[in-house]
Design a protein around this motif. Structure first.
Motif, short mmCIF file in Angstrom:
data_model
loop_
_atom_site.label_atom_id
_atom_site.label_comp_id
_atom_site.label_asym_id
_atom_site.label_seq_id
_atom_site.Cartn_x
_atom_site.Cartn_y
_atom_site.Cartn_z
N PHE A 70 15.13 -8.47 -1.14
CA PHE A 70 14.56 -7.29 -0.52
C PHE A 70 13.24 -7.70 0.16
CE2 PHE A 70 13.12 -7.15 -4.94
CZ PHE A 70 11.77 -6.84 -4.86
N VAL A 71 12.73 -6.83 1.01
CA VAL A 71 11.64 -7.19 1.91
C VAL A 71 10.39 -6.36 1.58
CG1 VAL A 71 10.86 -7.21 4.32
CG2 VAL A 71 13.23 -7.80 3.75
N ILE A 72 9.25 -7.03 1.61
CA ILE A 72 7.96 -6.34 1.55
C ILE A 72 7.21 -6.65 2.85
CG2 ILE A 72 5.71 -6.26 0.41
CD1 ILE A 72 7.13 -6.67 -2.22
N LYS A 73 6.83 -5.58 3.57
CA LYS A 73 6.14 -5.74 4.83
C LYS A 73 4.69 -5.27 4.71
CE LYS A 73 10.10 -5.08 7.96
NZ LYS A 73 10.61 -4.31 9.13
N GLY A 74 3.83 -5.85 5.57
CA GLY A 74 2.48 -5.35 5.67
C GLY A 74 2.47 -3.96 6.28
N TRP B 216 6.72 0.14 -10.12
CA TRP B 216 6.02 -1.12 -9.86
C TRP B 216 5.18 -1.01 -8.58
CZ3 TRP B 216 8.84 -5.82 -7.35
CH2 TRP B 216 7.99 -6.94 -7.30
N PRO B 217 3.87 -1.13 -8.65
CA PRO B 217 3.06 -1.14 -7.43
C PRO B 217 3.49 -2.28 -6.50
CG PRO B 217 1.67 -0.84 -9.36
CD PRO B 217 3.03 -1.20 -9.88
N VAL B 218 3.58 -2.01 -5.24
CA VAL B 218 4.04 -3.01 -4.28
C VAL B 218 3.06 -4.19 -4.24
CG1 VAL B 218 4.64 -3.45 -1.86
CG2 VAL B 218 5.11 -1.21 -2.88
N PRO B 219 3.57 -5.43 -4.39
CA PRO B 219 2.68 -6.60 -4.29
C PRO B 219 1.99 -6.65 -2.93
CG PRO B 219 4.81 -7.21 -5.22
CD PRO B 219 4.95 -5.80 -4.72
N GLY B 220 0.85 -7.32 -2.90
CA GLY B 220 0.05 -7.36 -1.68
C GLY B 220 0.47 -8.42 -0.68
N GLY C 187 0.79 -1.22 0.00
CA GLY C 187 0.00 0.00 0.00
C GLY C 187 0.82 1.27 0.00
N GLY C 188 2.13 1.13 0.08
CA GLY C 188 3.00 2.29 0.11
C GLY C 188 3.40 2.74 -1.29
N SER C 189 4.43 3.57 -1.35
CA SER C 189 4.90 4.10 -2.62
C SER C 189 5.38 2.97 -3.53
CB SER C 189 6.04 5.09 -2.39
OG SER C 189 5.61 6.18 -1.60
#
Length: 211
Positions: free
Chosen positions: A203-207, A173-177, A114-116
């Motif tokens: 790299f890390v994607i966080k909620g 690229w929109p951040v995956p959910g 949901g971020g940039s």
């Protein structure tokens, strides 16, 4: 000769010679069957000063097959002014390929659902046609397609102004959910997947929790 050379890199042509033959010229065949391009002239070729031509910048000619070669021809003639002092020598066939360099995301970045958007930054060399952007979440197989982008798309990658060869291109690229700690991105030429580059680490994607 080399099996493949990369657009924009420099390559030094070397050879062996016996005897005194003066200078040679270096010619290039781009796969058309004729040595129509003169790369270098006046290169010393006698055994005592042998045998390297000045570095050659690989041209942007990607034919899709290993059908390029170079040829050496003696420039100096015998006293009859007709017969060259050596027979011509041709290299083996080689292929010219483009280049891709992914600069981000590369290792250790953190993004939030949901971020940039995630900026995928890369540079290219050569006429690559369509480029694919892909990602992986665990094993490095890169099964997930982000986008297919024509390197010379008039709209440019991700809708940005068209980027020039050698300049930094950016795909937004929109951040995956799905959160995860093993995300990686890969960029590759659609018609030749050996022309590629990928994140060197995860790299890390966080909620994203808000109160």
């Amino acid at each position: 000769g080399a099996s493949s050379l990369r657009v924009g890199n420099t390559h030094t042509v070397t050879w062996n010679a016996d005897g005194t033959m003066g200078t040679v010229k270096l010619l290039y065949d781009n796969g058309a069957g004729t040595f129509g391009t003169t790369v270098r002239t006046g290169v010393a070729a006698s055994a005592l000063s042998c045998c390297t031509a000045p570095a050659w910048t690989i041209p942007d000619e990607i034919p899709g097959a290993a059908d390029n070669k170079v040829k050496l021809e003696c420039e100096e003639k015998f006293s009859d002014l007709v017969t060259p002092k050596c027979d011509p020598a041709e290299s083996g066939l080689f292929q010219i390929k483009g280049q891709l360099d992914l600069t981000s995301p590369d290792n250790g970045e953190v993004y939030y659902v949901g971020g940039s958007n995630i900026p995928i930054n890369y540079t290219y060399r050569g006429n690559l046609g369509t480029i694919e952007l892909r990602y992986d979440t665990s094993g490095g197989g890169y099964p997930n397609l982000i986008a297919s982008v024509a390197y010379n798309d008039p709209d440019g990658p991700g809708g940005n102004p068209a980027c020039a060869e050698g300049a930094t291109c950016t795909y937004s690229w929109p951040v995956p959910g799905t959160a995860g700690t093993q995300y990686r991105v890969k960029i590759l030429q659609f018609s030749d997947s050996t022309v590629s580059d990928a994140s060197i680490g995860n790299f890390v994607i966080k909620g994203n929790v808000t109160v």
